[in-house]
Scaffold this active site. Structure first.
Site, PDB file in Angstrom:
ATOM      1  N   HIS A  72     -22.996  -2.426  36.697  1.00  0.00           N
ATOM      2  CA  HIS A  72     -22.432  -2.301  38.046  1.00  0.00           C
ATOM      3  C   HIS A  72     -23.078  -1.122  38.779  1.00  0.00           C
ATOM      4  CE1 HIS A  72     -18.456  -4.754  37.940  1.00  0.00           C
ATOM      5  NE2 HIS A  72     -19.500  -5.446  37.557  1.00  0.00           N
ATOM      6  N   TYR A 200     -10.855   0.124  43.741  1.00  0.00           N
ATOM      7  CA  TYR A 200      -9.798   1.126  43.613  1.00  0.00           C
ATOM      8  C   TYR A 200      -9.087   1.172  44.969  1.00  0.00           C
ATOM      9  CZ  TYR A 200     -11.859   2.874  39.232  1.00  0.00           C
ATOM     10  OH  TYR A 200     -12.323   2.992  37.931  1.00  0.00           O
ATOM     11  N   PRO A 293      -6.090   7.027  33.284  1.00  0.00           N
ATOM     12  CA  PRO A 293      -7.211   6.077  33.278  1.00  0.00           C
ATOM     13  C   PRO A 293      -7.954   5.939  34.606  1.00  0.00           C
ATOM     14  CG  PRO A 293      -5.112   4.909  33.298  1.00  0.00           C
ATOM     15  CD  PRO A 293      -4.781   6.349  33.145  1.00  0.00           C
ATOM     16  N   LYS A 297     -12.432   7.728  32.037  1.00  0.00           N
ATOM     17  CA  LYS A 297     -13.160   8.706  31.227  1.00  0.00           C
ATOM     18  C   LYS A 297     -12.773   8.737  29.744  1.00  0.00           C
ATOM     19  CE  LYS A 297     -15.966  10.202  34.198  1.00  0.00           C
ATOM     20  NZ  LYS A 297     -17.031   9.194  34.180  1.00  0.00           N
ATOM     21  N   TYR A 385     -18.333   9.762  38.242  1.00  0.00           N
ATOM     22  CA  TYR A 385     -17.952   8.429  37.752  1.00  0.00           C
ATOM     23  C   TYR A 385     -19.019   7.873  36.809  1.00  0.00           C
ATOM     24  CZ  TYR A 385     -15.630   3.901  37.834  1.00  0.00           C
ATOM     25  OH  TYR A 385     -14.964   2.758  37.469  1.00  0.00           O
TER      26      TYR A 385
HETATM   27  C1  PHB Z   1     -10.457  -1.477  32.947  1.00  0.00           C
HETATM   28  O1  PHB Z   1     -11.339  -2.325  33.149  1.00  0.00           O
HETATM   29  O2  PHB Z   1      -9.557  -1.671  32.120  1.00  0.00           O
HETATM   30  C2  PHB Z   1     -10.485  -0.205  33.714  1.00  0.00           C
HETATM   31  C3  PHB Z   1     -11.504   0.020  34.625  1.00  0.00           C
HETATM   32  C4  PHB Z   1     -11.534   1.195  35.342  1.00  0.00           C
HETATM   33  C5  PHB Z   1     -10.546   2.147  35.165  1.00  0.00           C
HETATM   34  C6  PHB Z   1      -9.535   1.938  34.244  1.00  0.00           C
HETATM   35  C7  PHB Z   1      -9.492   0.759  33.512  1.00  0.00           C
HETATM   36  O3  PHB Z   1     -10.577   3.287  35.906  1.00  0.00           O
END
Ligand code: PHB
Ligand code: APR
Length: 391
Positions: A72, A200, A293, A297, A385
């Site tokens: 990505h 997000y 989450p 990280k 990130y």
């Molecule tokens: C996930 O794909 O489970 C996932 C992706 C990004 C995050 C947290 C969890 O920030």
């Protein structure tokens, strides 16, 4: 039973450590209290930093990630019902891999077993002894028998609820903690992702995240109160709430719905223990630190820790040089605290606080606009990130 490095826990930290040590000719035994199927099915996050993906490839376990995972080049921030893309390669020269932690665990278990590694499942460690001596021991039970694993070093990779941290003598460690008044209700759904990159989303109704596992499986999360019982959330309620939080103005984008196959609430906390070493006992991964989450990280930090620890144990094994072991805790903690800050920052930027008011939400929006509009701010997010090369 005897080995050089006794590893407690077959999560990503313990398994990767055991694999890296094997490549350097250092012997280890992994004791894991759960069975193999449980370890391979646990649902966790799925974003692999650029440098961590490189480390997996360099050690020979990146092949399926490259075949089945997705590279990505960005994420979408969605706020004020508008979409703002963050272009990672343009800002940092790096990207991330979307590949579930549980798949990394499967790859590492398969590789350790193929290499003849000693991986003991359903083996519960009960005590760690002699960490201040040259011959520490791990007592564990396996197939109904009490066993003792003698070793030179113990690596506690046993997660937040393991015994490693508790084996540090009182007063030797200091802990830092923040518990958030919300959690994430996470679902897996048999439906194609409604987006090509992760979204997000900040909204007045709370945070939402759209992630994915494959071309036919989506992973989505909703911010919910910390004490939420997922049984109170029907599938329809979840989809309606996700759709409301992801809604865009002036766009015909739509959230695709499908059968939900897994539903669970994860509490959110930030936690660090210092130091990450006592005598011949070393802590790595969730045993030493937890991040919320939001910045993805947790997995990455766990793998960074054990890469450092593997180098340090290799120097000890090859040259009798313990200087890297002596530096392990301080070196690891610099990255840990950087990630603690980033995860806290992303969390407070995107979630609605139950005690927050309209002023707080205006500040969040001002901050989000700043990140979207100014390259320096966007780059800071992208650098963190995709993973900082050095901390
Ligand atoms: C996930 O794909 O489970 C996932 C992706 C990004 C995050 C947290 C969890 O920030
Ligand atoms: N004896 C043996 N095994 C144990 C014991 C014990 N006493 N206590 C815990 N374990 C095992 C657990 O069953 C688990 O399989 O230790 C393992 C720890 O694995 P993880 O919790 O996955 O921790 P870690 O390897 O540090 O990985 C961190 O996991 O929680 C996520 O977000 C986090 O992605 C991050 C990653």
């Amino acid at each position: 039973m005897r080995t050089q490095v006794a590893i407690i826990g077959a999560g990503p930290a313990g398994l990767f450590l055991s694999h890296l040590l094997h490549l350097q000719g250092v012997d280890s035994v992994v004791v894991e209290r759960r069975d193999r199927a449980y370890c391979e099915q646990r649902q966790r996050a799925g974003v692999v930093e650029h440098g961590v993906a490189e480390a997996l490839r360099a050690s020979g376990v990146g092949e399926r990630m490259d075949r089945e995972g997705f590279a990505h080049d960005g994420i979408e921030l969605r706020f004020d019902r508008r979409s703002h893309r963050i272009d990672f390669p343009a800002l940092t020269g790096r990207n991330v891999m979307i590949y579930a932690q549980t798949e990394i665990v499967k790859d590492l278990i398969a590789r350790r077993l193929a290499d003849g590694g000693r991986l003991l499942f359903e083996a519960e460690a009960g005590a760690i002894e002699g960490t201040e001596t040259e011959r520490p021991r791990v007592r564990f039970t396996h197939a109904g028998a009490e066993e003792v694993l003698e070793c030179d070093y113990v690596a506690a990779c046993d997660g937040f609820h393991g015994i490693g941290r508790a084996a540090m003598p009182g007063g030797a460690a200091r802990t830092f903690e923040k518990v958030y008044p919300f959690g994430w209700l996470g679902i897996l759904a048999d439906v194609a992702p409604s987006c090509d990159e992760l979204i997000y989303a900040h909204s007045d109704r709370g945070f939402a995240l759209h992630s994915m596992r494959s071309e036919t499986v989506s992973r989505l999360y909703l911010q919910v109160p910390a004490d939420t019982d997922p049984r109170n959330w029907s599938d329809e309620r979840i989809w309606d709430e996700l759709a409301a939080r992801f809604e865009l103005r002036d766009s015909d984008w739509e959230l695709k719905r499908g059968p939900i196959t897994d539903k669970a609430v994860t509490p959110m906390r930030s936690f660090v223990t210092e130091p990450m070493r006592h005598g011949r006992l070393f802590l790595a991964g969730d045993a030493a630190h937890i991040v919320p989450p939001t910045g993805a990280k947790g997995l990455n930090l766990a793998l960074h820790d054990v890469a450092l620890l593997a180098d340090a144990l290799t120097a000890w094994h090859g040259k009798g040089d313990t200087s890297l072991l002596d530096e392990y805790s301080a070196t690891a903690l610099r990255r840990v605290w950087r990630a603690e800050h980033f995860s806290y920052w992303m969390t407070t930027l995107l979630h609605t606080r139950p005690d927050g008011d309209a002023f707080d939400r205006r500040l969040q929006l001002a901050h989000l606009h700043h990140i979207a509009d100014f390259t320096a701010a966007t780059t800071t997010l992208a650098e963190n990130y995709t993973g900082l090369p050095r901390v």
